[in-house]
Each structure stands twice: as structure tokens, then as C-alpha cells.
Design an enzyme around this catalytic site. Structure first.
Site, PDB file in Angstrom:
ATOM      1  N   LYS A  22       0.841  -1.223   0.000  1.00 45.03           N
ATOM      2  CA  LYS A  22       0.000   0.000   0.000  1.00 45.03           C
ATOM      3  C   LYS A  22       0.864   1.257   0.000  1.00 45.03           C
ATOM      4  O   LYS A  22       0.639   2.169  -0.791  1.00 45.03           O
ATOM      5  CB  LYS A  22      -0.901  -0.011   1.239  1.00 45.03           C
ATOM      6  CG  LYS A  22      -1.518   1.345   1.559  1.00 45.03           C
ATOM      7  CD  LYS A  22      -2.397   1.294   2.787  1.00 45.03           C
ATOM      8  CE  LYS A  22      -1.715   1.530   4.108  1.00 45.03           C
ATOM      9  NZ  LYS A  22      -1.466   2.942   4.469  1.00 45.03           N
ATOM     10  N   ARG A  93      -4.325  10.836   4.532  1.00 45.27           N
ATOM     11  CA  ARG A  93      -3.239  11.811   4.590  1.00 45.27           C
ATOM     12  C   ARG A  93      -2.289  11.714   3.408  1.00 45.27           C
ATOM     13  O   ARG A  93      -1.705  12.711   3.003  1.00 45.27           O
ATOM     14  CB  ARG A  93      -2.426  11.605   5.865  1.00 45.27           C
ATOM     15  CG  ARG A  93      -3.227  11.727   7.128  1.00 45.27           C
ATOM     16  CD  ARG A  93      -2.305  11.605   8.287  1.00 45.27           C
ATOM     17  NE  ARG A  93      -1.235  12.579   8.149  1.00 45.27           N
ATOM     18  CZ  ARG A  93      -1.325  13.846   8.530  1.00 45.27           C
ATOM     19  NH1 ARG A  93      -2.409  14.284   9.095  1.00 45.27           N
ATOM     20  NH2 ARG A  93      -0.312  14.669   8.341  1.00 45.27           N
ATOM     21  N   CYS A 117      -4.670  13.373  13.175  1.00 45.30           N
ATOM     22  CA  CYS A 117      -4.819  11.956  12.869  1.00 45.30           C
ATOM     23  C   CYS A 117      -4.765  11.196  14.176  1.00 45.30           C
ATOM     24  O   CYS A 117      -4.176  11.679  15.150  1.00 45.30           O
ATOM     25  CB  CYS A 117      -3.666  11.565  11.946  1.00 45.30           C
ATOM     26  SG  CYS A 117      -3.347   9.838  11.763  1.00 45.30           S
ATOM     27  N   PRO A 123       2.168  16.900  11.219  1.00 46.07           N
ATOM     28  CA  PRO A 123       2.196  18.081  10.343  1.00 46.07           C
ATOM     29  C   PRO A 123       2.876  17.769   9.005  1.00 46.07           C
ATOM     30  O   PRO A 123       3.461  16.688   8.838  1.00 46.07           O
ATOM     31  CB  PRO A 123       3.026  19.092  11.140  1.00 46.07           C
ATOM     32  CG  PRO A 123       3.842  18.289  12.080  1.00 46.07           C
ATOM     33  CD  PRO A 123       3.127  16.997  12.330  1.00 46.07           C
ATOM     34  N   VAL A 124       2.791  18.707   8.057  1.00 48.16           N
ATOM     35  CA  VAL A 124       3.466  18.514   6.760  1.00 48.16           C
ATOM     36  C   VAL A 124       4.488  19.623   6.518  1.00 48.16           C
ATOM     37  O   VAL A 124       4.825  19.941   5.391  1.00 48.16           O
ATOM     38  CB  VAL A 124       2.460  18.422   5.578  1.00 48.16           C
ATOM     39  CG1 VAL A 124       1.647  17.146   5.653  1.00 48.16           C
ATOM     40  CG2 VAL A 124       1.553  19.639   5.523  1.00 48.16           C
ATOM     41  N   ASP A 125       4.999  20.198   7.609  1.00 45.68           N
ATOM     42  CA  ASP A 125       5.928  21.324   7.484  1.00 45.68           C
ATOM     43  C   ASP A 125       7.184  20.975   6.694  1.00 45.68           C
ATOM     44  O   ASP A 125       7.716  21.796   5.948  1.00 45.68           O
ATOM     45  CB  ASP A 125       6.290  21.865   8.885  1.00 45.68           C
ATOM     46  CG  ASP A 125       6.818  20.791   9.823  1.00 45.68           C
ATOM     47  OD1 ASP A 125       6.269  19.666   9.787  1.00 45.68           O
ATOM     48  OD2 ASP A 125       7.768  21.046  10.574  1.00 45.68           O
ATOM     49  N   LEU A 126       7.669  19.737   6.832  1.00 40.95           N
ATOM     50  CA  LEU A 126       8.897  19.376   6.108  1.00 40.95           C
ATOM     51  C   LEU A 126       8.650  19.329   4.601  1.00 40.95           C
ATOM     52  O   LEU A 126       9.535  19.692   3.811  1.00 40.95           O
ATOM     53  CB  LEU A 126       9.434  18.012   6.573  1.00 40.95           C
ATOM     54  CG  LEU A 126       9.807  17.843   8.040  1.00 40.95           C
ATOM     55  CD1 LEU A 126      10.522  16.522   8.246  1.00 40.95           C
ATOM     56  CD2 LEU A 126      10.688  18.987   8.510  1.00 40.95           C
ATOM     57  N   ILE A 331       8.426   7.136  16.724  1.00 41.73           N
ATOM     58  CA  ILE A 331       8.042   7.878  15.510  1.00 41.73           C
ATOM     59  C   ILE A 331       6.787   8.726  15.738  1.00 41.73           C
ATOM     60  O   ILE A 331       6.753   9.895  15.367  1.00 41.73           O
ATOM     61  CB  ILE A 331       7.801   6.911  14.316  1.00 41.73           C
ATOM     62  CG1 ILE A 331       8.973   5.944  14.158  1.00 41.73           C
ATOM     63  CG2 ILE A 331       7.518   7.694  13.031  1.00 41.73           C
ATOM     64  CD1 ILE A 331      10.255   6.530  13.660  1.00 41.73           C
TER      65      ILE A 331
HETATM   66  C1  EPZ Z   1       4.463   7.002   6.230  1.00 43.09           C
HETATM   67  O1  EPZ Z   1       3.721   8.109   6.728  1.00 43.09           O
HETATM   68  C2  EPZ Z   1       3.508   5.844   6.156  1.00 43.09           C
HETATM   69  N1  EPZ Z   1       2.409   6.173   5.258  1.00 43.09           N
HETATM   70  C3  EPZ Z   1       2.987   5.504   7.551  1.00 43.09           C
HETATM   71  O2  EPZ Z   1       2.188   4.342   7.466  1.00 43.09           O
HETATM   72  C4  EPZ Z   1       4.192   5.197   8.455  1.00 43.09           C
HETATM   73  O3  EPZ Z   1       3.739   4.967   9.766  1.00 43.09           O
HETATM   74  C5  EPZ Z   1       5.177   6.369   8.452  1.00 43.09           C
HETATM   75  O4  EPZ Z   1       5.563   6.668   7.072  1.00 43.09           O
HETATM   76  C6  EPZ Z   1       6.451   6.102   9.235  1.00 43.09           C
HETATM   77  O5  EPZ Z   1       7.094   4.976   8.730  1.00 43.09           O
HETATM   78  C7  EPZ Z   1       2.567   6.084   3.941  1.00 43.09           C
HETATM   79  O6  EPZ Z   1       3.621   5.713   3.437  1.00 43.09           O
HETATM   80  C8  EPZ Z   1       1.402   6.414   3.074  1.00 43.09           C
HETATM   81  P1  EPZ Z   1       6.576  10.430   8.151  1.00 43.09           P
HETATM   82  P2  EPZ Z   1       4.301   9.571   6.667  1.00 43.09           P
HETATM   83  O7  EPZ Z   1       6.466  11.700   7.387  1.00 43.09           O
HETATM   84  O8  EPZ Z   1       5.093   9.721   5.422  1.00 43.09           O
HETATM   85  C9  EPZ Z   1       6.641  13.779  11.575  1.00 43.09           C
HETATM   86  C10 EPZ Z   1       0.280   2.984   7.906  1.00 43.09           C
HETATM   87  O9  EPZ Z   1      -0.195   2.470   8.951  1.00 43.09           O
HETATM   88  N2  EPZ Z   1       6.544  14.772  10.481  1.00 43.09           N
HETATM   89  O10 EPZ Z   1       7.763   9.566   7.930  1.00 43.09           O
HETATM   90  O11 EPZ Z   1       3.183  10.514   6.911  1.00 43.09           O
HETATM   91  C11 EPZ Z   1       5.397  12.926  11.713  1.00 43.09           C
HETATM   92  O12 EPZ Z   1       4.405  13.579  12.474  1.00 43.09           O
HETATM   93  C12 EPZ Z   1       0.807   4.417   7.892  1.00 43.09           C
HETATM   94  O13 EPZ Z   1       0.314   2.393   6.818  1.00 43.09           O
HETATM   95  C13 EPZ Z   1       6.613  16.121  10.770  1.00 43.09           C
HETATM   96  O14 EPZ Z   1       6.727  16.548  11.940  1.00 43.09           O
HETATM   97  O15 EPZ Z   1       5.258   9.566   7.933  1.00 43.09           O
HETATM   98  C14 EPZ Z   1       5.962  11.681  12.370  1.00 43.09           C
HETATM   99  O16 EPZ Z   1       6.077  11.884  13.747  1.00 43.09           O
HETATM  100  C15 EPZ Z   1       0.500   5.162   9.143  1.00 43.09           C
HETATM  101  N3  EPZ Z   1       6.550  17.028   9.735  1.00 43.09           N
HETATM  102  C16 EPZ Z   1       7.357  11.546  11.756  1.00 43.09           C
HETATM  103  O17 EPZ Z   1       7.664  12.849  11.244  1.00 43.09           O
HETATM  104  C17 EPZ Z   1       6.415  16.618   8.436  1.00 43.09           C
HETATM  105  O18 EPZ Z   1       6.366  17.482   7.545  1.00 43.09           O
HETATM  106  C18 EPZ Z   1       7.484  10.551  10.621  1.00 43.09           C
HETATM  107  O19 EPZ Z   1       6.437  10.758   9.701  1.00 43.09           O
HETATM  108  C19 EPZ Z   1       6.368  15.246   8.155  1.00 43.09           C
HETATM  109  C20 EPZ Z   1       6.430  14.339   9.187  1.00 43.09           C
END
Ligand code: EPZ
Length: 429
Positions: A22, A93, A117, A123-126, A331
């Protein structure tokens, strides 16, 4: 709402096919926006999240055909809108992954902010800061991100350094950089296998990309990208989930099409806990005899560490281990929602901040339970496989988002599990 009901105590035997991933398929679908030529994806799982991404892309004007159950052709030749509306984004998301490709190809994009969520603030700041590093003007207004490329309509390649690892931000930036002018370097990039899969598709579309799978990725942008064909990699989280299903229920199952190389940290942990895991021609063979598993500590980490998406399932397994284990989630800040529900089934778990101390109990008892996200829900299915009596899991739509034919796959290996339609479930309550 439908329920899944499990009567525990059956050992699992047989062969269980692993679907396409997925979390690889979603960004691969978004990448089709980068080209006016068709992109064909094989081994796409049939899931609610894939349907959500299909709806979103169709709304942008992408023509999408599913030739058979697992192949999909996406044609973004005629895009009619560069806006991703709240109603579609709030459902999933990963919708935010259209931001990079739309902005890079059309010079502008308006994408709803996804909002909070169940598992954390997220957030999506990065993503936004990275796009600004490529010259984009990014503003937030009315709950939407409004992004524009600089004069001339093309992003400029640049250096993006992430303060911490984000899978989604790395993916969005790789796609944006694919059509930017010049070279982009991503520093402290995510190393997940899904990143490597996306890089493979981008390369097939004509992008020169190096270092995917390491923490530094170099991308040479192109003015135009071609079409491509690509097979989605096997789902490592589904693989780990079913490996833990066998571990908790006991038995001997071959996970067909699984790639053990994608979950080495998980296999190491399971082997230390006393689970048999070996690579065979067809995939991965997982076995557990009559002895209970042993408590082994675990901490989630970005890849290649133990994935957060398998933390809940591992905790379910540890509830019936001999001895105790400490499980630490690094995480997401709120990813222990399964703890109270496992507690209702007789588990002994104490949470202190980001760690859970799980003291193994001799057995769990079935109960009506529910969870608020995909992985927490499946952990309750796993607990149900080991529990005495019946476990009824509500809010099955979470499971439909990420596990293709869950009930059929487990039932084919001997689990006593079925899905009860909403009307019957309500009548019996
Ligand atoms: C991906 O989410 C996966 N989703 C998630 O799977 C997975 O849990 C996660 O990576 C971590 O491995 C998809 O691939 C569609 P991140 P993503 O950006 O990309 C913080 C599942 O169950 N962050 O790596 O959204 C964030 O809040 C799902 O299938 C910021 O602060 O995860 C988190 O604490 C759930 N600012 C950490 O970073 C940002 O701009 C890692 O998130 C982006 C992220």
C-alpha cells in the site's frame, strides 16, 4: 458497521499470498501526475486507500483503468484541476503526495492540509519547507496550501536538508525534483524500501536519480518525463503482520512472495523471541511450535530499524510471551491506542511516556473491541487468534484501508474468522 469475529486457538498452516505494498503504491500512483504519458503499475493491492487515491487523481483529470484485479494504468495526459479538495484529502493523509508532482508539472497546486490523525499530530511542514527550498512560494490560507513555482513556472533544483526523517516529505520532494531545473540533493532522506520503489519508477520515466535507499539522494530534473511500467514491491508491513499472526497462533505458514530482506530488523526480533523464520523459494516460512514466544524488547525506528507500522502487532504478540518486554515508540506520539483494548482481553501492559512495559500472561480472553487506526485494529485480530472464546472487532473500515482480503487469507490457513455484515452484527448486539 461490519465486524470481524475471531474464535482463537487454531494453529495456522498453509500458504498465504502477500499483496503489493500500500505505502509504495500510493506515491507511485501520485507519480503518474508527472507525465502526460501512461504509467502502468502491476501488483497494486485492492484496498480502500488505493480507491481514495484513485478518486483524488480522477478528480484532477487522470484517467485510471484497472485491467484486472492487480494492474492499473494511469494516464495524466489531460489534467483539469490542480486543486486537491478537503473532502478527499481528509480521508487519507497520503493525498498530500499530489502536491510535489502537481506543482512541478503545472507550476501551481492547491492542496488541503490533511489535519490531525489518530496516531499523532502529523504536520506537513517538512514537505512545505522542502518545496520552498526548490523556489516555490508556499502560503497557507483557508485550510489549504497554495504553492506556486517561481517565474517561468519551473521549480529550481536545490539542496534540501531534512531536520529528521520523513517518508512522505522525501517522496514529495523526489517527485517535485524530477521536473525541476538542475540537480536536487536531499540530505537526511528516508531510506524506506518504498522510497527505493518510487526511485525505480522515476528512473523508468526518465529521471536520473542516485542514492535512493541511502540518506542522500541526488535527482537530475528533466523538462518532460515519459510513461513507464512498474511492479509494486511486496508489502513488508503485511508480511510482518502475518509473520506475527503465525507467531501468536502457532503453526507453519509460507508467506508467498514475501521478501525477508525488507524486514530484517523484524525477523531478527522474532527469531530472538523464538519464532522460526527462513527464506524459501516461494517467500518466507514462519513457524512456531508449542512453546510460547519469549519477551524481547523492541524500539521503533526509521528504516532499517523496526517499523512503527508493526509496533501494535508486535505488542499483541508480546502480551502472551513468557517474560516481559519493553516496547518503545519513537516515531509517533500517540500510537498506543491498542493498549486499553488489549487490556480488555486480559493483557498486562503499563505505559510510561513513549514506552510500554508488557508483562506476558498465560492467555488472553476474547472480548468485543475496537480501534482507531489500521495497525491497532489488526493487532486486535492477532490477539483474537490467541484468545480463548470470541473476539469481535468493530470499525472494520480501518482494516479495509490496508489489508487486502484479510479474513480470506487467515481463514485459508485455518483461522476461525469471519466477517459479519453490519445489520447482523447490530441485531446480535
Ligand atoms: C508514512 O507516513 C507511512 N504512510 C505511515 O504508514 C508510516 O507509519 C510512516 O511513514 C512512518 O514509517 C505512507 O507511506 C502512506 P513520516 P508519513 O512523514 O510519510 C513527523 C500505515 O499504517 N513529520 O515519515 O506521513 C510525523 O508527524 C501508515 O500504513 C513532521 O513533523 O510519515 C511523524 O512523527 C500510518 N513534519 C514523523 O515525522 C512533516 O512534515 C514521521 O512521519 C512530516 C512528518
Amino acid at each position: 458497521m461490519d465486524q470481524i469475529r475471531v474464535r482463537g486457538g487454531q494453529r495456522l498452516r498453509g500458504t498465504l499470498p502477500i499483496s503489493g505494498a500500500k505505502n509504495a503504491a500510493l506515491p507511485l500512483m501520485a507519480a503518474a501526475l508527472l507525465s502526460d504519458r501512461p504509467v502502468r503499475l502491476d501488483h497494486v493491492p485492492d484496498l480502500a486507500d488505493i480507491a481514495s487515491m484513485t478518486n483524488l487523481l480522477r478528480q484532477h483529470g487522470v484517467r485510471i483503468e484497472r485491467d484486472d484485479t492487480s494492474s492499473m494504468t494511469l494516464d495524466a495526459g489531460e489534467i483539469v484541476s490542480t486543486t486537491a479538495p478537503y473532502d478527499l484529502v481528509r480521508k487519507m493523509r497520503a493525498s498530500v503526495l499530489v502536491l510535489g508532482p502537481l506543482l512541478a508539472r503545472f507550476g501551481k497546486a492547491t492542496v488541503s492540509l490533511p489535519g490531525g490523525c489518530a496516531i499523532g499530530n502529523r504536520p506537513v511542514d517538512l514537505h512545505l519547507k522542502g518545496l520552498a527550498d526548490l523556489g516555490a512560494q508556499v502560503e497557507i490560507g483557508g485550510g489549504y496550501v497554495h504553492a506556486r513555482a517561481p517565474e517561468g513556472g519551473r521549480l529550481r533544483g536545490g539542496r534540501v536538508s531534512f531536520p529528521f526523517v520523513s517518508v512522505g516529505a522525501t517522496e514529495n520532494l523526489m517527485m517535485a525534483a524530477a521536473l525541476a531545473m538542475g540537480e536536487t540533493t536531499l540530505i537526511n532522506a528516508a531510506r524506506e524500501p518504498e522510497i527505493v520503489d518510487l526511485a525505480r519508477l522515476l528512473a523508468a520515466m526518465g529521471v536520473v536519480i542516485e542514492g535512493a535507499g541511502t540518506d542522500t539522494v541526488h535527482i537530475q530534473g528533466r523538462e518532460r518525463l515519459g510513461g513507464a511500467e512498474h511492479r509494486v514491491l511486496p508489502d513488508r508491513i503485511e508480511t510482518g503482520t502475518y509473520a506475527m499472526a503465525v507467531a501468536i497462533a502457532g503453526g507453519d505458514v509460507v508467506l508467498q512472495g514475501a521478501d525477508g530482506g525488507l524486514i530484517e530488523a523484524v525477523i531478527d526480533t522474532l527469531v530472538r523471541a523464538g519464532v522460526g523464520v527462513e527464506t524459501v523459494d516461494e517467500g518466507l516460512r514462519v513457524t512456531r511450535g508449542v512453546d510460547p514466544v519469549i519477551g524481547v524488547d523492541m524500539m521503533t525506528e526509521p528504516y532499517p530499524g523496526f517499523p512503527t507500522d508493526l509496533q501494535a502487532q508486535y505488542m499483541a504478540l508480546m502480551t502472551v510471551a513468557s517474560g516481559a518486554s519493553m516496547i518503545t515508540e519513537t516515531i509517533f506520539e500517540n500510537r498506543f491506542m491498542h493498549v486499553p483494548e488489549l487490556g480488555r482481553m486480559g493483557a498486562n501492559i503499563t505505559v510510561h511516556q513513549a514506552s510500554a512495559l508488557v508483562r506476558g500472561v498465560p492467555g488472553l480472553t476474547g472480548a468485543p473491541v475496537m480501534a482507531t487506526d489500521l495497525r491497532a485494529s489488526v493487532s486486535l485480530v492477532l490477539a483474537g487468534l490467541a484468545a480463548g472464546g470470541e473476539t469481535a472487532i468493530s470499525r472494520v473500515y480501518h482494516l479495509d484501508r490496508g489489508y487486502e482480503r484479510l479474513v480470506e487469507k487467515l481463514a485459508a490457513c485455518g483461522a476461525d474468522i469471519d466477517r459479519v455484515a453490519a445489520a447482523r452484527a447490530a441485531a446480535e448486539e
